[in-house]
Design an enzyme around this catalytic site. Structure first.
Site: not given
Ligand code: GLN
Length: 489
Positions: A83, A158, A182
């Site tokens: 990532k 994400s 995410s």
């Molecule tokens: N969707 C959640 C956020 O926007 C989690 C994102 C993540 O785990 N990086 O904070």
């Protein structure tokens, strides 16, 4: 020799590792097969921000020499995606942000360094929501990633690029990060297996910070065995991360006995609330029945503070984000607006142009929650709620070993459907956020389909119970074939 093994990109980590170790295939041909697969399908998926073909070929040649010398490990020569939130030496690390579009780190994140030491081959960097903020990968400053099961749908987020790549066979495994879901939610949306380890199990050194008390690195792969192999390589104490745990790292692969008889499996009733897709409910319920058939004792449990987790998370995460992202001032590194005006005007323009809408929304929310006069009402209150959520889980884990629940109340949705409705987008993570708030480990395991899109079963355990989670997932995967389903591309 490789003719006997068509479509090398379909191999799991454990299969590839065995064939490499037996010298039936070389890492050079395996890597070439993945680079060809990327060239063939990534134009339709956009799972990669950067492809490092030359570096991958060099690393594959090194891996082949290492294997020939009898010095290979489980991951030597196995191609992976990382990532783009994790620093990779001499390879751009953009965080899917205009702010870092040109940033090339001079060091590797610890998790990346450990995989490189094992001889894993870096294919490239995965697309994501900017700085990890989002649930659909639509917040990438560059382009959205598409779901390999249906290109009109999001892959989740994400770590959407990582999940899409593993599902489509453009990486054997990937490293993602999970601050509020995410790893698990995109794994669920793309029909693959993902593990969010205990907070502190994996070093965060070199992980670009979003919300430091919640962020954790973990594997996305095709099955529990592969997750165990990757976890083994990256877990363990790192003196460069003060929150990294000194605890011993068990032999995760050895723990995969497939025996879960007598496992006390809790089903939290708050995770099956109104508003959940009927198809998700059916698939997850069937999976729980199957686990019962494999010897688990099912008990209904209650986590009454679940209802407060979303509000709690959306104070803590933006607060930490506003502090962490203060460093992007156009002076030290990253995008810098050099126009007219004084230093302050330049800084303002740098942040205005460098960050996307969602990131700016979070920075403003966090700055507000931390500001004088509001701190007690918001940030301090959220920390108190965080304690209650932790206590809720601790109490339940006195009665059960593992919890089973859906990863998300919905399956992958059409691109664009939720982009104008941030609160509905936040609600997609309602069942993943509590785990991060409490610092627990959890997995997403493919357990069926709803409307043609994959559904994920979430397994949650107490601190440092990764071995138990992996074995539960492994037992389930030995009895089912959902994790072997592949999208047609
Ligand atoms: N969707 C959640 C956020 O926007 C989690 C994102 C993540 O785990 N990086 O904070």
């Amino acid at each position: 020799m490789s003719k006997a093994v068509p479509e090398l990109w379909r191999l799991t980590v454990s299969e590839a590792s065995r064939l490499l170790g037996d010298r039936e295939i070389s890492s050079a041909e395996l890597t070439e097969a993945f680079l060809e697969r990327i060239a063939a399908v990534d134009g339709r998926l956009s799972a990669y921000i950067t492809v490092t073909a030359d570096g991958a070929r060099r690393q594959a040649a090194d891996a082949d020499r290492r294997i020939a010398a009898g010095e290979g490990t489980a991951l030597t020569g196995v191609p992976m995606q990382i990532k783009d939130l994790l620093c990779t030496k001499d390879v751009p690390t953009t965080c899917a942000s205009r702010m870092l579009a040109e940033y090339v780190p001079v060091y590797d994140a610890t998790a990346v360094a450990r995989l490189r030491e094992q001889g894993a081959v870096l294919l490239g960097k995965g697309n994501m929501d900017e700085f990890g903020m989002g649930s659909s990968t639509e917040n990438s400053a560059f382009f959205p990633t598409r779901n390999p099961w249906n290109p009109d749908c999001v892959p989740g987020g994400s770590s959407g690029g990582s999940a899409a790549a593993v599902a489509a066979g453009t990486a054997t495994f990937a490293l993602g990060t999970d601050t509020g879901g995410s790893i698990r939610q995109p794994a669920s949306f793309c029909g693959i297996t993902g593990l969010k380890p205990t907070y502190g199990r994996i070093s965060r050194f070199g992980l670009v910070a979003y919300a430091s008390s919640l962020d954790q690195v973990g594997p996305l792969a095709r099955d529990a065995t592969d997750c165990a192999l990757v976890l083994q390589a990256i877990a363990g104490h790192d003196p460069r991360d003060a929150t990294s745990l000194p605890s011993r790292v068990p032999d995760y692969a050895a723990g995969l006995t497939g025996d879960i008889s007598g496992l006390r499996l809790g089903v939290p009733k708050e995770y099956f609330a109104e508003g959940m897709d009927a198809g998700v409910r059916d698939a997850v319920s069937a999976a729980i029945d199957q686990l019962s058939g494999l010897g688990a004792e099912i008990r209904e449990v209650s986590l009454p503070t679940t209802a407060y987790a979303l509000a709690c998370y959306y104070i803590i995460a933006p607060s930490e984000c506003s502090a962490n992202l203060a460093r992007y001032d156009g002076v030290k590194y990253g995008y810098s607006h050099r126009g007219d005006g004084d230093m302050w005007a330049a800084m303002e323009r740098t942040r205005q142009d460098g960050f996307g809408e969602e990131v700016k929304r979070r920075i403003m929310l966090g700055a507000f929650a931390l500001s004088s006069g509001y701190y007690d009402a918001y940030y301090h209150k959220a920390q108190q709620v965080r304690t209650l959520i932790r206590q809720d889980f601790a109490r339940v884990f006195e009665e059960v070993d593992v919890l089973a629940a859906p990863v998300s109340p919905v399956v992958a949705f059409p691109i664009g459907e939720l982009t104008d409705d941030p609160v509905r987008m936040y609600l997609v993570d309602i069942y993943t956020l509590p785990v991060n708030v409490a610092g627990l480990p959890a997995m997403s395991v493919p357990c069926g389909f709803s409307d043609g899109m994959p559904v994920g079963l979430q397994l949650i355990g107490p601190h440092l119970s990764e071995d138990k989670l992996l074995n539960t997932a492994h037992a389930y995967q030995q009895a089912t074939t959902w994790h072997r389903e592949r999208p047609e591309m």
